[in-house]
Design an enzyme around this catalytic site. Structure first.
Site, PDB file in Angstrom:
ATOM      1  N   CYS A   2      12.135  27.621  24.329  1.00 16.31           N
ATOM      2  CA  CYS A   2      13.104  28.681  24.065  1.00 16.31           C
ATOM      3  C   CYS A   2      12.440  29.765  23.206  1.00 16.31           C
ATOM      4  O   CYS A   2      11.480  29.495  22.499  1.00 16.31           O
ATOM      5  CB  CYS A   2      14.301  28.122  23.321  1.00 16.31           C
ATOM      6  SG  CYS A   2      15.041  26.717  24.157  1.00 16.31           S
ATOM      7  N   ARG A  27       9.555  32.696  27.627  1.00 13.90           N
ATOM      8  CA  ARG A  27       9.588  31.337  27.079  1.00 13.90           C
ATOM      9  C   ARG A  27      10.708  30.491  27.672  1.00 13.90           C
ATOM     10  O   ARG A  27      10.732  29.272  27.530  1.00 13.90           O
ATOM     11  CB  ARG A  27       9.758  31.379  25.558  1.00 13.90           C
ATOM     12  CG  ARG A  27       8.622  32.074  24.837  1.00 13.90           C
ATOM     13  CD  ARG A  27       8.894  32.111  23.351  1.00 13.90           C
ATOM     14  NE  ARG A  27       8.897  30.796  22.778  1.00 13.90           N
ATOM     15  CZ  ARG A  27       7.834  30.180  22.275  1.00 13.90           C
ATOM     16  NH1 ARG A  27       6.673  30.779  22.280  1.00 13.90           N
ATOM     17  NH2 ARG A  27       7.931  28.974  21.772  1.00 13.90           N
ATOM     18  N   TRP A  93      15.446  27.643  27.453  1.00 12.40           N
ATOM     19  CA  TRP A  93      14.939  26.775  28.526  1.00 12.40           C
ATOM     20  C   TRP A  93      15.635  25.447  28.301  1.00 12.40           C
ATOM     21  O   TRP A  93      15.383  24.755  27.312  1.00 12.40           O
ATOM     22  CB  TRP A  93      13.422  26.625  28.428  1.00 12.40           C
ATOM     23  CG  TRP A  93      12.821  25.898  29.591  1.00 12.40           C
ATOM     24  CD1 TRP A  93      12.506  26.413  30.810  1.00 12.40           C
ATOM     25  CD2 TRP A  93      12.440  24.514  29.629  1.00 12.40           C
ATOM     26  NE1 TRP A  93      11.957  25.438  31.604  1.00 12.40           N
ATOM     27  CE2 TRP A  93      11.909  24.263  30.915  1.00 12.40           C
ATOM     28  CE3 TRP A  93      12.505  23.470  28.725  1.00 12.40           C
ATOM     29  CZ2 TRP A  93      11.448  23.010  31.296  1.00 12.40           C
ATOM     30  CZ3 TRP A  93      12.050  22.217  29.104  1.00 12.40           C
ATOM     31  CH2 TRP A  93      11.525  22.005  30.387  1.00 12.40           C
ATOM     32  N   ASN A 119      15.023  25.880  18.960  1.00 10.44           N
ATOM     33  CA  ASN A 119      13.992  25.596  19.969  1.00 10.44           C
ATOM     34  C   ASN A 119      13.471  24.199  19.673  1.00 10.44           C
ATOM     35  O   ASN A 119      13.121  23.913  18.534  1.00 10.44           O
ATOM     36  CB  ASN A 119      12.865  26.623  19.853  1.00 10.44           C
ATOM     37  CG  ASN A 119      11.676  26.268  20.716  1.00 10.44           C
ATOM     38  OD1 ASN A 119      11.834  25.668  21.788  1.00 10.44           O
ATOM     39  ND2 ASN A 119      10.481  26.612  20.266  1.00 10.44           N
ATOM     40  N   GLY A 120      13.438  23.331  20.677  1.00 11.13           N
ATOM     41  CA  GLY A 120      12.924  21.979  20.466  1.00 11.13           C
ATOM     42  C   GLY A 120      13.947  20.938  20.873  1.00 11.13           C
ATOM     43  O   GLY A 120      14.860  21.228  21.656  1.00 11.13           O
ATOM     44  N   GLU A 511      -6.558  24.683  40.853  1.00  8.31           N
ATOM     45  CA  GLU A 511      -5.899  25.819  40.203  1.00  8.31           C
ATOM     46  C   GLU A 511      -5.227  26.732  41.247  1.00  8.31           C
ATOM     47  O   GLU A 511      -4.109  27.204  41.038  1.00  8.31           O
ATOM     48  CB  GLU A 511      -6.937  26.590  39.360  1.00  8.31           C
ATOM     49  CG  GLU A 511      -6.443  27.846  38.689  1.00  8.31           C
ATOM     50  CD  GLU A 511      -5.307  27.644  37.690  1.00  8.31           C
ATOM     51  OE1 GLU A 511      -4.970  26.493  37.373  1.00  8.31           O
ATOM     52  OE2 GLU A 511      -4.731  28.652  37.265  1.00  8.31           O
ATOM     53  N   LYS A 515      -1.146  27.465  41.305  1.00  2.70           N
ATOM     54  CA  LYS A 515      -0.575  28.813  41.292  1.00  2.70           C
ATOM     55  C   LYS A 515       0.419  28.981  42.431  1.00  2.70           C
ATOM     56  O   LYS A 515       1.498  29.538  42.267  1.00  2.70           O
ATOM     57  CB  LYS A 515      -1.682  29.873  41.426  1.00  2.70           C
ATOM     58  CG  LYS A 515      -2.497  30.097  40.203  1.00  2.70           C
ATOM     59  CD  LYS A 515      -1.719  30.862  39.150  1.00  2.70           C
ATOM     60  CE  LYS A 515      -2.200  30.568  37.743  1.00  2.70           C
ATOM     61  NZ  LYS A 515      -2.029  29.246  37.223  1.00  2.70           N
ATOM     62  N   GLU A 518       3.688  26.906  41.817  1.00  2.00           N
ATOM     63  CA  GLU A 518       4.605  27.368  40.779  1.00  2.00           C
ATOM     64  C   GLU A 518       5.220  28.721  41.110  1.00  2.00           C
ATOM     65  O   GLU A 518       6.330  29.007  40.681  1.00  2.00           O
ATOM     66  CB  GLU A 518       3.957  27.354  39.389  1.00  2.00           C
ATOM     67  CG  GLU A 518       2.973  28.441  39.071  1.00  2.00           C
ATOM     68  CD  GLU A 518       2.476  28.382  37.618  1.00  2.00           C
ATOM     69  OE1 GLU A 518       1.310  28.704  37.400  1.00  2.00           O
ATOM     70  OE2 GLU A 518       3.252  28.020  36.701  1.00  2.00           O
ATOM     71  N   HIS A 534     -10.682  10.821  53.376  1.00  2.00           N
ATOM     72  CA  HIS A 534     -10.133   9.530  52.933  1.00  2.00           C
ATOM     73  C   HIS A 534      -8.605   9.514  52.979  1.00  2.00           C
ATOM     74  O   HIS A 534      -7.985   8.641  52.374  1.00  2.00           O
ATOM     75  CB  HIS A 534     -10.644   9.200  51.527  1.00  2.00           C
ATOM     76  CG  HIS A 534     -12.134   9.070  51.465  1.00  2.00           C
ATOM     77  ND1 HIS A 534     -12.807   8.003  52.038  1.00  2.00           N
ATOM     78  CD2 HIS A 534     -13.088   9.897  50.965  1.00  2.00           C
ATOM     79  CE1 HIS A 534     -14.112   8.164  51.859  1.00  2.00           C
ATOM     80  NE2 HIS A 534     -14.308   9.311  51.225  1.00  2.00           N
ATOM     81  N   LYS A 637       7.035  29.520  29.766  1.00  2.00           N
ATOM     82  CA  LYS A 637       5.635  29.792  29.441  1.00  2.00           C
ATOM     83  C   LYS A 637       5.072  28.761  28.472  1.00  2.00           C
ATOM     84  O   LYS A 637       3.946  28.309  28.614  1.00  2.00           O
ATOM     85  CB  LYS A 637       5.549  31.193  28.826  1.00  2.00           C
ATOM     86  CG  LYS A 637       4.151  31.630  28.459  1.00  2.00           C
ATOM     87  CD  LYS A 637       3.352  31.908  29.696  1.00  2.00           C
ATOM     88  CE  LYS A 637       1.933  32.347  29.405  1.00  2.00           C
ATOM     89  NZ  LYS A 637       1.082  32.185  30.584  1.00  2.00           N
TER      90      LYS A 637
HETATM   91  O1  M6R Z   1      -0.143  27.133  26.618  1.00  2.00           O
HETATM   92  P1  M6R Z   1      -0.957  26.097  27.360  1.00  2.00           P
HETATM   93  O2  M6R Z   1      -2.267  26.612  27.821  1.00  2.00           O
HETATM   94  O3  M6R Z   1      -1.123  24.827  26.561  1.00  2.00           O
HETATM   95  O4  M6R Z   1      -0.100  25.726  28.635  1.00  2.00           O
HETATM   96  C1  M6R Z   1      -0.507  24.698  29.495  1.00  2.00           C
HETATM   97  C2  M6R Z   1       0.263  24.732  30.803  1.00  2.00           C
HETATM   98  O5  M6R Z   1       1.637  24.558  30.559  1.00  2.00           O
HETATM   99  C3  M6R Z   1       0.051  26.038  31.560  1.00  2.00           C
HETATM  100  O6  M6R Z   1      -1.296  26.279  31.795  1.00  2.00           O
HETATM  101  C4  M6R Z   1       0.798  25.985  32.919  1.00  2.00           C
HETATM  102  O7  M6R Z   1       0.240  25.025  33.739  1.00  2.00           O
HETATM  103  C5  M6R Z   1       0.766  27.368  33.588  1.00  2.00           C
HETATM  104  N1  M6R Z   1       2.095  27.835  33.842  1.00  2.00           N
HETATM  105  C6  M6R Z   1       0.083  27.382  34.910  1.00  2.00           C
HETATM  106  O8  M6R Z   1       0.034  28.672  35.440  1.00  2.00           O
END
Ligand code: M6R
Length: 642
Positions: A2, A27, A93, A119-120, A511, A515, A518, A534, A637
């Site tokens: 949040c 966030r 969130w 937040n938390g 990666e 992307k 998500e 495999h 985020k």
């Molecule tokens: O803030 P961080 O680098 O620790 O975050 C880690 C992951 O949550 C972050 O990289 C997430 O996988 C991204 N949304 C991917 O694009």
């Protein structure tokens, strides 16, 4: 997760709080709400959905009072929500309770005099709720947060009954009393209608920073919330309560003992957190990568060729004693760690393992004083990574953080820090953070190799100089992205996309798939190219797009040839091959349905270039499918829960 923001000063709080929420919306964006102290009343508004819903509900009031004040009237009308000069705001969130108006923050005490945002996760909330219900409190939400509003109101009442003088100090004392009862992770902000001109905050395992302005102060999850007003900030420590008024910042621990925060100056400005003409933050952040890489390299090399870390509480002897490296991280940061493993082992000959931070402490890894744990995190607040770090420290391992966020928890709790100077990353999908994390990992690998006498200063300088060529090469990659955009439109109707690579191309494949998942909500998987046969090769159907990340033929020839064979294997089963290869690599051309060339570069550094077309591909496919690129569904985020 949040985003939270608070303001006290002479200006109307609502506009400042809403602007802050707009910058923090990355966030979490399940709901948003505000509470503003207006004379002797609290005015609140909250709505499910994005911030725009809240702004709509506030209507013209958000611009300040629109009512004409009749000076002759016996009792002038109470000031509106747009006029109060102290307030708090929240963008959520959801963890406990669905994303509804009812569960949106702020949560109020029964009499509506106290408002709280959080937040938390309050882990002992069930016990606290049961206790409060036994006292007759009726809960109006399904959240873990609401109990804090009731506890705070009760603590204020107790202190008042005990004859404590009313005023800001009372609010801080009540917050301390409540914090002592809470378990879990929390950043809390609160206001009380009867104590105008004060906002109290508290933190445990969750971020909170203070912004200092002339005659005004701010509290926020991160500095982007107040960057347009001030670049002077204070980072709070663990288990601290902070009270802000227009003229003062007072910090104590939970028992009331005076405590200190850490002052710091923010070295980027508000324009860095704006879209600057791009349709999405993600596009802007992709375009910023040459600069982000250059900035992360800047000033890292001393005249004698030593790599400089930002904050080092480790001696060279500590680094010489290292006999094992563990990298812990999540998501994209984990993928950068996977690339780092290849570089660190190759350059230092120290065994290096990469672990998902969320799994690390549960499998009881073997750690001791000679283990170096590298924690990679853009935000510096990812709870899984923080918990892995703490576990490592309990086992006496040394921890080195790679982080983009000054003032965050992970660097603060680490023994040494290398900051990535990527500037603010707002889009949920990580882009420039990934590239700058790679740069930081390379620098750490080189530093270790040099300190341990495995590489000489001139050898380190040679790799650094290859790294210094990367910003220009990245600009060339970015200038050649039009065919990738076209390809994205073409692939936007595919059912699935597979990604394959070997060596450092394997994490790049992972990666690329992350992307796409998500952002485009498509089935996408990354595989080590050799693993396909495999099992996963069965996924390939006529026309299935397979993105193939090809290593340089100038590196290890065998590696290159094996990947070319893998491309032929998938093509023979009907795949549409999208090949990312090095300029001049003619051997792949006959097997590529779509061919994207990137500039020539040493094998270990290639992910800095080969990742970029995959970022653009995912972004454009998501846009073509009509998705919100910057704020994909179900995500946030900064993931501050485990
Ligand atoms: O803030 P961080 O680098 O620790 O975050 C880690 C992951 O949550 C972050 O990289 C997430 O996988 C991204 N949304 C991917 O694009």
């Amino acid at each position: 997760m949040c985003g939270i923001v608070g303001y006290v000063g002479a200006r109307p709080a609502l506009g400042i709080v809403l602007d802050g929420l707009r910058r923090l919306e990355y966030r979490g964006y399940d709901s948003a709400g505000v509470a503003i102290v207006c004379d002797d009343e609290l005015r609140t508004e909250k709505r499910a959905g994005k911030l725009a819903n809240l702004e709509k509900a506030l209507g013209d009031e958000r611009f300040g009072s629109t009512r004409a004040v009749d000076q002759a009237a016996a009792s002038p009308p109470a000031i509106g929500i747009g006029d109060g000069t102290a307030g708090i705001g929240h963008t959520r969130w959801a963890t406990h309770g669905g994303p509804t108006d009812r569960n949106a923050h702020p949560h109020l005490s029964r009499d509506g005099r106290v408002a709280i945002i959080h937040n938390g996760i309050i882990e002992n909330f069930a016990k606290l709720v049961a206790e409060l219900e036994a006292d007759g409190v009726e809960f109006v939400s399904d959240t873990d947060t609401e109990c804090v509003a009731h506890l705070l109101a009760a603590a204020l009442a107790d202190l008042r009954d005990a004859g404590e003088p009313d005023g800001p100090q009372l609010l801080a004392a009540a917050m301390r009393r409540v914090c002592q009862r809470l378990e879990g992770a929390f950043t809390l902000l609160a206001v009380d209608a009867g104590i105008p001109g004060a906002v109290v905050g508290a933190r445990r395992n969750s971020p909170l920073v203070v912004g200092r302005g002339p005659g005004e102060h701010y509290l926020a999850s991160d500095v982007s919330a107040f960057i347009e007003h001030t670049r002077d900030a204070v980072e709070l420590g663990q288990d601290q309560v902070v009270l802000i008024t227009a003229d003062s910042i007072e910090i104590t621990d939970f028992s009331g003992a005076p405590a200190l925060g850490r002052d710091f100056h923010i070295d980027w400005d508000a324009s860095a957190a704006e879209k600057s003409g791009y349709d999405y933050f993600m596009l802007k952040e992709i375009a910023e990568q040459p600069q982000a890489v250059a900035d992360t390299l800047l000033g890292r090399l001393t005249e004698s060729g030593e790599i400089m870390l930002d904050e080092v509480r480790l001696t060279d002897q500590d680094l010489r004693d290292v006999d094992k490296v563990f990298i812990v991280a999540c998501g994209t940061a984990y993928h950068s760690g996977m690339v780092a493993k290849y570089a660190i082992e190759h350059w230092t000959r120290i065994p290096c393992e990469v672990e998902l931070a969320s799994e690390f402490r549960y499998r009881d890894p073997v750690l001791d004083r000679s283990t170096l744990v590298v924690a990679i995190s853009q935000s510096g607040e990812t709870m899984d990574t923080l918990m892995a770090l703490r576990h490592a420290k309990e086992q006496k391992a040394r921890v080195l953080a790679i982080c983009n966020t000054n003032g965050s928890t992970i660097p603060r709790e680490s023994d040494a820090v290398l900051y990535t100077h990527g500037g603010p990353e707002i889009a949920v999908a990580s882009t420039k953070a990934f590239l700058t994390q790679l740069v930081a990992c390379y620098l750490i690998g080189l530093h270790l190799a040099q300190v341990r006498g495995i590489k000489y200063a001139d050898e380190v300088a040679a790799v650094v100089s290859q790294l210094q060529e990367m910003p220009d090469k990245l600009r060339r990659v970015l200038d050649a992205m039009e065919p990738v955009r076209e390809l994205a439109r073409d692939l936007s109707t595919a059912n699935q996309v597979l990604f394959i690579g070997r060596h450092v191309g394997y994490p790049v494949a992972l990666e690329g798939a992350l992307k796409l998942k998500e952002l485009a909500y498509m089935h996408a998987e990354g595989f080590a190219a050799g693993e396909l046969k495999h099992g996963p090769i069965a996924l390939i159907d006529l026309g299935t797009p397979v993105v193939c990340v090809v290593p340089s033929p100038a590196g290890r020839g065998m590696l290159h040839d094996k990947v070319v064979s893998n491309i032929q294997e998938v093509r023979a089963r009907g795949a549409r091959t999208v090949v990312i290869a090095e300029e001049g690599d003619l051997a792949v051309a006959p097997y590529a349905d779509d061919l994207i060339y990137v500039p020539r570069t040493p094998t270990l550094l290639a992910p800095l270039l080969t990742t970029v077309p995959l970022q653009v591909l995912a972004c454009e496919i998501a846009a073509a499918r009509g998705h919100d690129v910057d704020q994909p569904r179900n995500l946030a985020k900064s993931v501050t829960v485990e």
